[in-house]
Design a protein around this motif. Sequence first.
Motif, PDB file in Angstrom:
ATOM      1  N   ILE A 152     -34.089 -51.665 -17.029  1.00 55.31           N
ATOM      2  CA  ILE A 152     -34.073 -52.914 -16.282  1.00 55.31           C
ATOM      3  C   ILE A 152     -35.495 -53.191 -15.801  1.00 55.31           C
ATOM      4  O   ILE A 152     -36.084 -52.394 -15.087  1.00 55.31           O
ATOM      5  N   ALA A 153     -36.060 -54.306 -16.208  1.00 57.71           N
ATOM      6  CA  ALA A 153     -37.404 -54.682 -15.767  1.00 57.71           C
ATOM      7  C   ALA A 153     -37.302 -55.942 -14.918  1.00 57.71           C
ATOM      8  O   ALA A 153     -37.162 -57.039 -15.434  1.00 57.71           O
ATOM      9  N   THR A 154     -37.320 -55.770 -13.632  1.00 57.82           N
ATOM     10  CA  THR A 154     -37.206 -56.911 -12.728  1.00 57.82           C
ATOM     11  C   THR A 154     -38.399 -56.954 -11.795  1.00 57.82           C
ATOM     12  O   THR A 154     -39.001 -55.936 -11.483  1.00 57.82           O
ATOM     13  N   LEU A 155     -38.733 -58.142 -11.349  1.00 61.61           N
ATOM     14  CA  LEU A 155     -39.819 -58.335 -10.399  1.00 61.61           C
ATOM     15  C   LEU A 155     -39.238 -58.612  -9.018  1.00 61.61           C
ATOM     16  O   LEU A 155     -38.195 -59.256  -8.893  1.00 61.61           O
ATOM     17  N   PRO A 156     -39.904 -58.142  -7.957  1.00 61.08           N
ATOM     18  CA  PRO A 156     -39.461 -58.490  -6.607  1.00 61.08           C
ATOM     19  C   PRO A 156     -39.448 -60.006  -6.434  1.00 61.08           C
ATOM     20  O   PRO A 156     -40.203 -60.733  -7.085  1.00 61.08           O
ATOM     21  N   LEU A 157     -38.603 -60.485  -5.535  1.00 66.73           N
ATOM     22  CA  LEU A 157     -38.476 -61.923  -5.335  1.00 66.73           C
ATOM     23  C   LEU A 157     -39.794 -62.570  -4.940  1.00 66.73           C
ATOM     24  O   LEU A 157     -40.095 -63.693  -5.339  1.00 66.73           O
ATOM     25  N   TRP A 158     -40.596 -61.844  -4.159  1.00 62.59           N
ATOM     26  CA  TRP A 158     -41.852 -62.467  -3.705  1.00 62.59           C
ATOM     27  C   TRP A 158     -42.798 -62.708  -4.861  1.00 62.59           C
ATOM     28  O   TRP A 158     -43.622 -63.624  -4.816  1.00 62.59           O
ATOM     29  N   GLU A 159     -42.710 -61.919  -5.923  1.00 58.68           N
ATOM     30  CA  GLU A 159     -43.575 -62.133  -7.082  1.00 58.68           C
ATOM     31  C   GLU A 159     -43.112 -63.312  -7.927  1.00 58.68           C
ATOM     32  O   GLU A 159     -43.831 -63.762  -8.813  1.00 58.68           O
ATOM     33  N   GLN A 160     -41.923 -63.799  -7.662  1.00 61.89           N
ATOM     34  CA  GLN A 160     -41.404 -64.952  -8.385  1.00 61.89           C
ATOM     35  C   GLN A 160     -41.546 -66.237  -7.580  1.00 61.89           C
ATOM     36  O   GLN A 160     -41.145 -67.307  -8.024  1.00 61.89           O
TER      37      GLN A 160
ATOM     38  N   ALA B  52     -43.329 -69.407  -5.368  1.00 57.08           N
ATOM     39  CA  ALA B  52     -44.385 -70.381  -5.676  1.00 57.08           C
ATOM     40  C   ALA B  52     -45.655 -70.097  -4.899  1.00 57.08           C
ATOM     41  O   ALA B  52     -46.701 -70.688  -5.173  1.00 57.08           O
ATOM     42  N   THR B  53     -45.585 -69.211  -3.930  1.00 56.96           N
ATOM     43  CA  THR B  53     -46.744 -68.896  -3.085  1.00 56.96           C
ATOM     44  C   THR B  53     -47.253 -67.491  -3.393  1.00 56.96           C
ATOM     45  O   THR B  53     -47.504 -66.705  -2.482  1.00 56.96           O
ATOM     46  N   ILE B  54     -47.411 -67.188  -4.669  1.00 55.81           N
ATOM     47  CA  ILE B  54     -47.754 -65.832  -5.076  1.00 55.81           C
ATOM     48  C   ILE B  54     -49.115 -65.413  -4.532  1.00 55.81           C
ATOM     49  O   ILE B  54     -49.300 -64.257  -4.128  1.00 55.81           O
ATOM     50  N   LYS B  55     -50.098 -66.319  -4.473  1.00 55.22           N
ATOM     51  CA  LYS B  55     -51.416 -65.932  -3.965  1.00 55.22           C
ATOM     52  C   LYS B  55     -51.342 -65.576  -2.479  1.00 55.22           C
ATOM     53  O   LYS B  55     -51.975 -64.603  -2.026  1.00 55.22           O
ATOM     54  N   GLU B  56     -50.591 -66.370  -1.722  1.00 54.80           N
ATOM     55  CA  GLU B  56     -50.442 -66.082  -0.306  1.00 54.80           C
ATOM     56  C   GLU B  56     -49.745 -64.739  -0.097  1.00 54.80           C
ATOM     57  O   GLU B  56     -50.111 -63.951   0.785  1.00 54.80           O
ATOM     58  N   GLU B  57     -48.722 -64.477  -0.920  1.00 57.13           N
ATOM     59  CA  GLU B  57     -47.997 -63.212  -0.816  1.00 57.13           C
ATOM     60  C   GLU B  57     -48.896 -62.040  -1.198  1.00 57.13           C
ATOM     61  O   GLU B  57     -48.911 -60.997  -0.527  1.00 57.13           O
ATOM     62  N   GLU B  58     -49.653 -62.187  -2.276  1.00 63.09           N
ATOM     63  CA  GLU B  58     -50.542 -61.103  -2.713  1.00 63.09           C
ATOM     64  C   GLU B  58     -51.604 -60.805  -1.660  1.00 63.09           C
ATOM     65  O   GLU B  58     -51.904 -59.638  -1.381  1.00 63.09           O
ATOM     66  N   PHE B  59     -52.188 -61.855  -1.099  1.00 66.77           N
ATOM     67  CA  PHE B  59     -53.199 -61.669  -0.062  1.00 66.77           C
ATOM     68  C   PHE B  59     -52.605 -60.899   1.114  1.00 66.77           C
ATOM     69  O   PHE B  59     -53.202 -59.935   1.621  1.00 66.77           O
ATOM     70  N   THR B  60     -51.433 -61.305   1.555  1.00 68.67           N
ATOM     71  CA  THR B  60     -50.775 -60.656   2.688  1.00 68.67           C
ATOM     72  C   THR B  60     -50.553 -59.178   2.427  1.00 68.67           C
ATOM     73  O   THR B  60     -50.887 -58.313   3.243  1.00 68.67           O
ATOM     74  N   ARG B  61     -49.986 -58.864   1.272  1.00 64.21           N
ATOM     75  CA  ARG B  61     -49.593 -57.488   0.975  1.00 64.21           C
ATOM     76  C   ARG B  61     -50.788 -56.617   0.613  1.00 64.21           C
ATOM     77  O   ARG B  61     -50.823 -55.432   0.958  1.00 64.21           O
ATOM     78  N   ALA B  62     -51.776 -57.185  -0.065  1.00 62.68           N
ATOM     79  CA  ALA B  62     -52.962 -56.407  -0.432  1.00 62.68           C
ATOM     80  C   ALA B  62     -53.754 -55.999   0.808  1.00 62.68           C
ATOM     81  O   ALA B  62     -54.121 -54.830   0.976  1.00 62.68           O
ATOM     82  N   VAL B  63     -54.046 -56.955   1.690  1.00 61.56           N
ATOM     83  CA  VAL B  63     -54.855 -56.645   2.869  1.00 61.56           C
ATOM     84  C   VAL B  63     -54.073 -55.778   3.860  1.00 61.56           C
ATOM     85  O   VAL B  63     -54.637 -54.878   4.493  1.00 61.56           O
ATOM     86  N   SER B  64     -52.773 -56.009   3.972  1.00 65.57           N
ATOM     87  CA  SER B  64     -51.963 -55.170   4.857  1.00 65.57           C
ATOM     88  C   SER B  64     -51.996 -53.715   4.407  1.00 65.57           C
ATOM     89  O   SER B  64     -52.186 -52.801   5.221  1.00 65.57           O
ATOM     90  N   LEU B  65     -51.817 -53.493   3.106  1.00 67.10           N
ATOM     91  CA  LEU B  65     -51.877 -52.127   2.584  1.00 67.10           C
ATOM     92  C   LEU B  65     -53.291 -51.564   2.709  1.00 67.10           C
ATOM     93  O   LEU B  65     -53.479 -50.388   3.036  1.00 67.10           O
TER      94      LEU B  65
END
Length: 660
Positions: free
Chosen positions: A299-307, A309-322
Amino acid sequence: MKYIKVGAATLNQTPLDWKGNKKNIITAIEAARADKISILCLPELCISGYGCEDTFLAFGTLVQSQQVLHDIVPYTKDIIVAVGLPLSYHNRVYNTVCLLVDGKIGGFVAKRFLPSSGIHYEPRWFHRWPQNVHSEIELNGEHYPIGDIYFSCGSVRIGFEICEEAWVANRPGIKLAEKGVDIILNPSASHFGFGKYKIRERFILEGSRAFSVSYIYTNLLGNEAGRAIYDGNAMIATGGQPLANSKRFSFSDYQLVSALVDVDLTRMSQARTSDWVPDLTNRIRIPFDYPQVSPSQNIATLPLWEQSATIKEEEFTRAVSLGLFDYLRKSRSQGFVLSLSGGADSSAIACLVRLMVELGVAELGIKDFCAKLNYKLLPTTTITDLVKSLLTCVYQATENSSETTKLAATSLAKGIGADYMILNVNALVKGYVQLVSTALKQPLTWEQHDIALQNIQARTRSPSIWLIANLRNALLLATSNRSEMAQGYATMDGDTSGGLSPLAGIDKEFLRHWLHWLEHEGPLQLSPIPALTLVNQQAPTAELRPKKMEQTDEADLMPYHLLNIIEKAAIRDRQTPYEIFCLLQVRCQEYEDEQLLFWVERFFNLWTRNQWKRERFAPSFHLDDESLDPKTWCRFPILSGGYAEELAEMKERAKQTTQN
């Protein structure tokens, strides 16, 4: 049909942390064995860490890497594991992957294509291995194959593309396909960039399809060495179809994914040719049976946040938080201290610390989150308790500070649960001004000494915030963003004070957009932060001039969206001033040509005279391929001609165009 269960593990490693790195590797191997995985791929240089820099050339680093390798070998009984390490061969250091098979060393594949752009500097430390060359290396009295090789294990052929090698036109997979390789392993250390995972996905899927192989890709995870953040992306694909994806930006020490691949199916479309290959079938026992179960388990599924429309905002949030989480725990700091001005930059950082706690606790739980930070858990610890303990915000007022920013800072600090205090440093500022004015025997006025009077306010705030950080054994966070970094719109030893600059890799235009998104929407499965309302209602301002002068950042510089266009064109695309002027004529038609010429000239003047500031900025995170960090990405001379001739040419050509 011949099914094999394969796996990829991402690891959160630290350069030269031999004990910690070994522990993560062994834990991942044991988890893979428990999952009945037969072939496991671990990240590039995961034994030593990828970010060892010049210590790759230290003899001790090579010795320790080999020692850890030999320590790991016994844990590979009944499994095949690919593990990366630096290796010296004929007095040259190579970036290699060792294939461990059933408790023995099978051999070493040496990297052929070395990245040398941006954050990567591999040719400084490693030699490129030549194509089609294979040899032997002696370790502890034993001889092993090394070079541009692949392996035959129990009639299954395994080849490698090591990170960069999948990004080049002449990728090794082309030759491996000609040799009839069944499985390609790709151990990588590919730093995060916005949308970069989509590029990886394309070369993995296309590689598995074009080469008729099963393709196993894995990457590092987290903030490994300080600047680069790794998203922990791991993927498995066969015949152009994704079989497994890992969770990105995990707060765990490792992530493991697995899938069943059908070797016979991929072989049907291959044309085998003969070649020299280390055959490990006879010399190394393969005691495990391939699981004969249905591949429908894949099963190859992506998390909902990666699907979303605000993928850049989500990536920025999660990358800098980590990135903040790993920087905090690996630096052994006991929290963060932040000079919270009520403006966009400091407010963004405060929110990111809150999001760090929320995301980390959501994945790990409060107990494990605290354990990783070496934080003493209280009986009633909540997320707000953690934020208050980990983040101290300080508003430092002068006579030029407004009630608007004070209220914005206060509301936000309380809204996210930070420890908050207010200091009034106006008397200190006046004391410095009077001291120097008396020594110079002249009054200091805004008409004659504007920049100096602005800077002394920012610098006066530095000692107190450093004192608080020292008292709390905390990490002071600097607040400058990339747009300010480009123009030197920051006070050295003032707002640039800090041990880490989390926003220096992102532009102000995006930050302002992200703050509005965070106020109204926020990351998926987390709540927005409505306490940002007062922050988002303001025009960005340094508040260093008297209130009657109505200072704003964009008046001091230029509109931020226009600054973003010029910066990308000048630094990323290396266009001339005149080319940029022509670009602005098309993209910014709301402005007169004379105004555009003024702003282009201002950009280049401020860019060239402020390189010394960029050299002194605190370490920052790499978030895209437009970093201005001179230590690892964008190098520019501290002293230069300042584009004088190029700017003169721009004005002359623009004048001629107008006359014609």
